[in-house]
Design an enzyme around this catalytic site. Structure first.
Site, PDB file in Angstrom:
ATOM      1  N   ASP A  91      35.546  41.949  43.990  1.00  0.00           N
ATOM      2  CA  ASP A  91      34.394  42.820  43.753  1.00  0.00           C
ATOM      3  C   ASP A  91      33.158  42.115  44.305  1.00  0.00           C
ATOM      4  OD1 ASP A  91      32.695  44.855  42.808  1.00  0.00           O
ATOM      5  OD2 ASP A  91      33.841  45.093  40.973  1.00  0.00           O
ATOM      6  N   GLY A 104      33.576  41.168  47.987  1.00  0.00           N
ATOM      7  CA  GLY A 104      33.616  42.145  49.061  1.00  0.00           C
ATOM      8  C   GLY A 104      33.175  43.499  48.559  1.00  0.00           C
ATOM      9  N   HIS A 152      39.275  57.768  42.390  1.00  0.00           N
ATOM     10  CA  HIS A 152      38.716  59.082  42.033  1.00  0.00           C
ATOM     11  C   HIS A 152      37.225  59.192  42.337  1.00  0.00           C
ATOM     12  CE1 HIS A 152      37.406  58.253  37.540  1.00  0.00           C
ATOM     13  NE2 HIS A 152      36.853  57.417  38.384  1.00  0.00           N
TER      14      HIS A 152
END
Length: 342
Positions: free
Chosen positions: A206, A232, A252
């Site tokens: 993350d 990243g 989603h």
């Protein structure tokens, strides 16, 4: 002789009226959460005046809110008129396991109410309305409004945390050598996975900002020696060579094109024989009642994104180079959509 008017069956009208007035119940629950009524009832029943004195509200108005919520199973009233906790109101306590207090506070926020007032525009146009309303995308709006962002992300973090135990109970991660949790935030789920699977290593992927508190979390969980943190972006190249890539409530949020890109990045990085694990609300094929349907409307309004059925996930996986092998239900509304590279 007078003729009595025909008595019509109005049950369906009033059933619909109860649904239409759901927003009123939402507000009442939010007020109870904000006042902390469930917290003061944790030690036992109290009268409405006693509750009001403790939370700093008007006694008569507090009674009226409690009376309305009692009819919906949120709080109960004793024969002597004192109000007490129920299994539902217990989840409004700030320190409750699987607390929903944060979500109740979010649903009362005026910014959120303003956004939902534009659902018609989204349905009419088929396009997300939040960028039009705010003049910027959702993430930029959160950065510009940190107070609202705090309420929003605490609510969804609370909801996400409630899913960890059901996920760990439903799926055995111990067969994986390395699990990469993509856009994992602090890494609560990955910490749980490493605790369940003592021979497995984890990679938390993350942004640097999102993972600033992660080392302390994994240290407290006793699994820091098996964790690597790599930084990243959402659609960046992923750490290569792992045998499991996990996306929880990420796919989603994406447009169809970005969802395919994210999964293709996993396909490029995954080891032979590895597993893709997408953790999302999988919509039932026959429109049964499911929390995913309301979250789907939220995604449509804010991001122009969507929840998906099993068939839609199978098509998405195929486009990204995976075959959907199974959908594993959990004890919460979230499911584990598993795929293998092809």
């Amino acid at each position: 002789m007078s003729v009595l008017p025909e008595v019509r069956d109005q049950s369906e009208s009033y059933a619909l009226l109860h649904l239409v007035q759901g927003a009123v119940i939402t507000q009442a629950i939010s007020v109870a959460a904000r006042l902390g009524i469930a917290d003061v009832l944790a030690d036992g029943p109290l009268s409405a005046p006693d509750i009001a004195a403790r939370v700093g509200s008007d006694a008569r108005a507090t009674h009226r809110v409690l009376r309305a919520l009692t009819g919906h199973g949120v709080f109960a009233v004793r024969p002597d008129g004192r109000y007490e906790q129920t299994s539902l109101s217990d989840k409004l306590r700030e320190d409750a396991t699987d607390s929903m207090r944060g979500f109740a506070l979010l649903m009362n926020h005026p910014t959120l109410w303003e956004e939902w007032g534009h659902l018609y525009d989204t349905v009419e146009s088929g396009e997300a309305n939040l960028p039009k309303l705010r003049g910027m995308g959702a993430l930029d709006f959160f950065h510009a409004n940190p107070g609202y962002a705090k309420v929003f992300f605490e609510a969804f973090g609370e909801l996400s945390a409630s899913e960890t135990a059901p996920i760990l109970a439903a799926y055995d991660f111990s067969g994986f050598g390395t699990v990469v949790d993509v856009i994992a935030g602090r890494g609560n789920l990955l910490a749980g996975i490493l605790g369940q699977a003592p021979d497995t290593k984890g990679v938390l992927y993350d942004s640097e900002v999102a993972t600033v508190d992660s080392p302390a979390l994994f240290e407290a969980a006793g699994v820091a020696d098996r964790l690597t943190i790599e930084h990243g972006g959402y659609l960046g190249k992923l750490p290569a060579g792992a045998d499991a890539y996990l996306f929880k409530h990420i796919i989603h949020d994406f447009s169809e094109a970005d969802a395919v890109t994210a999964l293709r990045n996993a396909r490029e990085a995954i080891a032979p024989g590895g597993r893709l694990l997408v953790l999302e609300y999988v919509l039932p094929e026959h429109n049964e009642k499911h929390i995913g349907h309301t979250v789907d409307l939220w995604l449509m309004l804010m991001l122009g994104a969507q929840e998906r059925t099993r068939a839609e996930y199978a098509a998405l996986f195929a486009e990204a180079g995976f075959e959907l092998t199974r959908v594993v239900p959990t004890g919460s509304p979230i499911s584990i959509v598993e795929g293998i590279p092809v």
